[in-house]
Design a protein around this motif. Structure first.
Motif, PDB file in Angstrom:
ATOM      1  N   ASP A 161       8.479  -0.775 -18.547  1.00 63.51           N
ATOM      2  CA  ASP A 161       7.183  -0.356 -18.011  1.00 63.51           C
ATOM      3  C   ASP A 161       6.531   0.640 -18.969  1.00 63.51           C
ATOM      4  N   GLU A 162       5.608   0.169 -19.771  1.00 69.13           N
ATOM      5  CA  GLU A 162       4.907   0.994 -20.767  1.00 69.13           C
ATOM      6  C   GLU A 162       5.923   1.788 -21.588  1.00 69.13           C
ATOM      7  N   ALA A 163       7.015   1.139 -21.956  1.00 70.16           N
ATOM      8  CA  ALA A 163       8.122   1.824 -22.627  1.00 70.16           C
ATOM      9  C   ALA A 163       7.741   2.327 -24.009  1.00 70.16           C
ATOM     10  N   THR A 189       0.862  -1.185   0.000  1.00 72.53           N
ATOM     11  CA  THR A 189       0.000   0.000   0.000  1.00 72.53           C
ATOM     12  C   THR A 189       0.892   1.227   0.000  1.00 72.53           C
ATOM     13  N   TYR A 190       0.645   2.164  -0.936  1.00 70.50           N
ATOM     14  CA  TYR A 190       1.452   3.391  -0.960  1.00 70.50           C
ATOM     15  C   TYR A 190       1.196   4.200   0.310  1.00 70.50           C
ATOM     16  N   PRO A 191       2.276   4.751   0.892  1.00 75.18           N
ATOM     17  CA  PRO A 191       2.073   5.572   2.088  1.00 75.18           C
ATOM     18  C   PRO A 191       1.351   6.876   1.727  1.00 75.18           C
ATOM     19  N   GLN A 244      -6.225   6.330   4.356  1.00 76.20           N
ATOM     20  CA  GLN A 244      -5.308   5.306   3.855  1.00 76.20           C
ATOM     21  C   GLN A 244      -5.638   4.960   2.416  1.00 76.20           C
ATOM     22  N   HIS A 245      -4.587   4.707   1.617  1.00 78.54           N
ATOM     23  CA  HIS A 245      -4.823   4.270   0.246  1.00 78.54           C
ATOM     24  C   HIS A 245      -5.314   2.831   0.247  1.00 78.54           C
ATOM     25  N   GLU A 246      -5.984   2.467  -0.831  1.00 76.37           N
ATOM     26  CA  GLU A 246      -6.285   1.059  -1.088  1.00 76.37           C
ATOM     27  C   GLU A 246      -4.968   0.342  -1.371  1.00 76.37           C
ATOM     28  N   PRO A 247      -4.855  -0.943  -1.018  1.00 72.65           N
ATOM     29  CA  PRO A 247      -3.621  -1.661  -1.386  1.00 72.65           C
ATOM     30  C   PRO A 247      -3.441  -1.676  -2.913  1.00 72.65           C
ATOM     31  N   ALA A 248      -2.220  -1.376  -3.372  1.00 73.27           N
ATOM     32  CA  ALA A 248      -1.928  -1.399  -4.811  1.00 73.27           C
ATOM     33  C   ALA A 248      -1.623  -2.827  -5.259  1.00 73.27           C
ATOM     34  N   LEU A 249      -1.104  -3.652  -4.348  1.00 75.60           N
ATOM     35  CA  LEU A 249      -0.882  -5.078  -4.623  1.00 75.60           C
ATOM     36  C   LEU A 249      -1.501  -5.870  -3.476  1.00 75.60           C
ATOM     37  N   GLY A 293      -2.718  -5.236 -18.147  1.00 73.00           N
ATOM     38  CA  GLY A 293      -3.812  -4.786 -17.283  1.00 73.00           C
ATOM     39  C   GLY A 293      -4.131  -3.343 -17.601  1.00 73.00           C
ATOM     40  N   HIS A 294      -5.331  -2.896 -17.205  1.00 74.84           N
ATOM     41  CA  HIS A 294      -5.691  -1.521 -17.543  1.00 74.84           C
ATOM     42  C   HIS A 294      -5.149  -0.577 -16.464  1.00 74.84           C
ATOM     43  N   ASN A 295      -5.445   0.710 -16.632  1.00 81.09           N
ATOM     44  CA  ASN A 295      -4.937   1.750 -15.717  1.00 81.09           C
ATOM     45  C   ASN A 295      -5.190   1.414 -14.256  1.00 81.09           C
ATOM     46  N   GLY A 296      -4.154   1.538 -13.452  1.00 84.17           N
ATOM     47  CA  GLY A 296      -4.328   1.404 -12.016  1.00 84.17           C
ATOM     48  C   GLY A 296      -4.427  -0.028 -11.525  1.00 84.17           C
ATOM     49  N   SER A 297      -4.189  -1.024 -12.387  1.00 78.60           N
ATOM     50  CA  SER A 297      -4.338  -2.417 -11.947  1.00 78.60           C
ATOM     51  C   SER A 297      -3.152  -2.897 -11.101  1.00 78.60           C
ATOM     52  N   GLY A 298      -2.062  -2.095 -11.080  1.00 78.40           N
ATOM     53  CA  GLY A 298      -0.931  -2.443 -10.210  1.00 78.40           C
ATOM     54  C   GLY A 298       0.312  -2.889 -10.957  1.00 78.40           C
ATOM     55  N   LYS A 299       0.308  -2.750 -12.280  1.00 72.25           N
ATOM     56  CA  LYS A 299       1.432  -3.234 -13.094  1.00 72.25           C
ATOM     57  C   LYS A 299       2.757  -2.570 -12.712  1.00 72.25           C
ATOM     58  N   SER A 300       2.743  -1.227 -12.640  1.00 72.64           N
ATOM     59  CA  SER A 300       3.997  -0.517 -12.335  1.00 72.64           C
ATOM     60  C   SER A 300       4.466  -0.817 -10.921  1.00 72.64           C
ATOM     61  N   THR A 301       3.521  -0.914 -10.011  1.00 77.70           N
ATOM     62  CA  THR A 301       3.883  -1.207  -8.624  1.00 77.70           C
ATOM     63  C   THR A 301       4.555  -2.577  -8.546  1.00 77.70           C
ATOM     64  N   LEU A 302       4.008  -3.541  -9.278  1.00 80.38           N
ATOM     65  CA  LEU A 302       4.615  -4.876  -9.308  1.00 80.38           C
ATOM     66  C   LEU A 302       6.004  -4.810  -9.957  1.00 80.38           C
TER      67      LEU A 302
HETATM   68  N1  LIG Z   1       2.845   7.132  -5.836  1.00 82.54           N
HETATM   69  C1  LIG Z   1       1.620   6.692  -5.549  1.00 82.54           C
HETATM   70  N2  LIG Z   1       0.974   7.104  -4.417  1.00 82.54           N
HETATM   71  C2  LIG Z   1      -0.257   6.649  -4.129  1.00 82.54           C
HETATM   72  N3  LIG Z   1      -0.934   5.754  -4.879  1.00 82.54           N
HETATM   73  C3  LIG Z   1      -0.344   5.313  -5.997  1.00 82.54           C
HETATM   74  C4  LIG Z   1       0.964   5.758  -6.404  1.00 82.54           C
HETATM   75  N4  LIG Z   1       1.285   5.149  -7.566  1.00 82.54           N
HETATM   76  C5  LIG Z   1       0.239   4.356  -7.878  1.00 82.54           C
HETATM   77  N5  LIG Z   1      -0.736   4.449  -6.948  1.00 82.54           N
HETATM   78  C6  LIG Z   1      -2.019   3.713  -6.923  1.00 82.54           C
HETATM   79  O1  LIG Z   1      -1.732   2.319  -6.872  1.00 82.54           O
HETATM   80  C7  LIG Z   1      -2.610   1.586  -7.725  1.00 82.54           C
HETATM   81  C8  LIG Z   1      -1.793   0.818  -8.746  1.00 82.54           C
HETATM   82  O2  LIG Z   1      -1.099   1.743  -9.552  1.00 82.54           O
HETATM   83  P1  LIG Z   1      -0.018   1.344 -10.646  1.00 82.54           P
HETATM   84  O3  LIG Z   1       0.646   2.605 -11.076  1.00 82.54           O
HETATM   85  O4  LIG Z   1       0.821   0.252 -10.121  1.00 82.54           O
HETATM   86  O5  LIG Z   1      -0.952   0.763 -11.781  1.00 82.54           O
HETATM   87  P2  LIG Z   1      -0.645   0.551 -13.331  1.00 82.54           P
HETATM   88  O6  LIG Z   1      -1.327  -0.715 -13.695  1.00 82.54           O
HETATM   89  O7  LIG Z   1       0.797   0.680 -13.600  1.00 82.54           O
HETATM   90  O8  LIG Z   1      -1.453   1.753 -13.982  1.00 82.54           O
HETATM   91  P3  LIG Z   1      -1.130   2.647 -15.294  1.00 82.54           P
HETATM   92  O9  LIG Z   1      -1.750   1.922 -16.441  1.00 82.54           O
HETATM   93  O10 LIG Z   1      -1.838   3.929 -14.982  1.00 82.54           O
HETATM   94  O11 LIG Z   1       0.342   2.806 -15.426  1.00 82.54           O
HETATM   95  C9  LIG Z   1      -3.555   2.613  -8.338  1.00 82.54           C
HETATM   96  O12 LIG Z   1      -4.715   2.638  -7.565  1.00 82.54           O
HETATM   97  C10 LIG Z   1      -2.798   3.911  -8.207  1.00 82.54           C
HETATM   98  O13 LIG Z   1      -3.681   4.992  -8.077  1.00 82.54           O
END
Ligand SMILES: Nc1ncnc2c1ncn2[C@@H]1O[C@H](COP(=O)(O)OP(=O)(O)OP(=O)(O)O)[C@@H](O)[C@H]1O
Ligand SMILES: [Mg+2]
Length: 288
Positions: free
Chosen positions: A178-180, A15-17, A30-35, A52-61
């Motif tokens: 990552d989405e290069a 979860t992002y701080p 608190q944010h929702e868990p990203a993973l 995955g689509h926007n916000g699914s957690g790809k970049s975080t992973l």
């Molecule tokens: N720096 C951050 N601080 C807080 N929340 C974040 C941060 N970065 C991402 N998030 C949240 O974490 C979740 C996953 O985001 P992430 O960027 O991993 O998704 P993604 O699949 O890469 O999306 P995108 O297609 O937009 O690149 C989303 O709900 C996003 O809003």
């Protein structure tokens, strides 16, 4: 014989701080868990797409795979090294190089070949080793003829190739992109997706490509589908694309050639499920 994975993501939750502005009080925000409990094993030499689509957690992973982020719960091992171990993080980042959306953030020098050399120079490699590695890396990405130019004279696709050459020169085991391709025109996108496939095939590199575009996932050996911080499904492109309605429900856009194949199948044509690239689809239709 089973070998341990190059990247081993075990039950990872993150979860992002919350960044609280000063004086905003102590609201229980608190944010929702990203993973949420991610398990993913990537073997050395694999070519995996994370879709995955926007916000699914790809970049975080992706950022967990080279210790840019570390898990709240669970663990990530890279060649057996725990990403939480600060003494290993530098090695982990050399093993697993990362390419981002904007190549310009990764370009440093004023001449192409110096840019590729930069990471080697700061690590103290000899001049002859640097020359050899720079040439090999520029050739691998197909821009050796541009080596004397300033990076700003390169096209977006060429600058992204340059960023990849800078990573390749460090001889990583794995490249995570990552989405290069997302800043590029459709033609350059396709070219870059092919380059990843070539680096995988010719150099034996492990490739992890993050994208929301199905057309970029067609060259992968395995697609990992993400939704709301979870791994929803894994399989070959043929397996994953067998259910286009489900992908559409995940807000992914279905490319025309894949829609066409699905409609031809409904109409009774027998087309091989593993035909997913435009070339393979064209061949199947011609032979149907
Ligand atoms: N720096 C951050 N601080 C807080 N929340 C974040 C941060 N970065 C991402 N998030 C949240 O974490 C979740 C996953 O985001 P992430 O960027 O991993 O998704 P993604 O699949 O890469 O999306 P995108 O297609 O937009 O690149 C989303 O709900 C996003 O809003
Ligand atoms: Mg992202």
């Amino acid at each position: 014989m089973s070998t341990s994975p190059l990247i081993d993501v075990q039950q990872v939750t993150y979860t992002y701080p919350v960044q609280r502005p000063k004086g905003s009080g102590e609201q229980a925000l608190q944010h929702e868990p990203a993973l949420q409990g991610i398990n993913l094993q990537i073997q050395a030499g694999e070519y995996v797409v994370i879709l995955g689509h926007n916000g699914s957690g790809k970049s975080t992973l992706a950022r967990h795979c080279n210790a840019l982020l570390v898990p709240d719960h669970g663990r990530v091992l890279v060649a057996g090294m725990d990403t939480r171990d600060t003494s290993k993080q530098r090695t982990i980042r050399e093993w697993v190089g990362m390419i981002f959306q904007h190549p310009d953030n990764q370009l440093i020098a004023t001449v192409v070949e110096d840019d590729v050399a930069w990471g080697l120079t700061v690590r103290g490699y000899s001049a002859s080793e640097i020359r050899a590695r720079v040439s090999t890396a520029l050739e691998a990405v197909g821009i050796a003829h541009l080596r004397q130019l300033p990076p700003h004279q390169l096209s977006g696709g060429q600058r992204q190739r340059l960023a990849i050459a800078g990573i390749l020169a460090l001889q990583p085991h794995c490249i995570i992109a990552d989405e290069a391709t997302s800043m590029l025109d459709p033609f350059s996108r396709q070219e870059l997706a092919r380059l990843f496939a070539t680096l995988h095939r010719d150099l034996g590199l492990t490739i992890v490509q993050v994208t929301h575009l199905l057309e970029e996932a067609v060259y992968a050996q395995r697609i990992v589908v993400m939704e709301q911080g979870r791994v929803l499904d894994e399989g070959t492109p043929g397996q994953i694309f067998a259910d286009l309605e489900r992908l559409r429900a995940l807000k992914l856009i279905i490319p025309d050639p894949l829609s066409l194949v699905a409609r031809l199948r409904q109409a009774g044509f027998c087309l091989a499920p593993e035909a997913v690239t435009n070339e393979e689809i064209a061949r199947e239709i011609a032979n149907a």
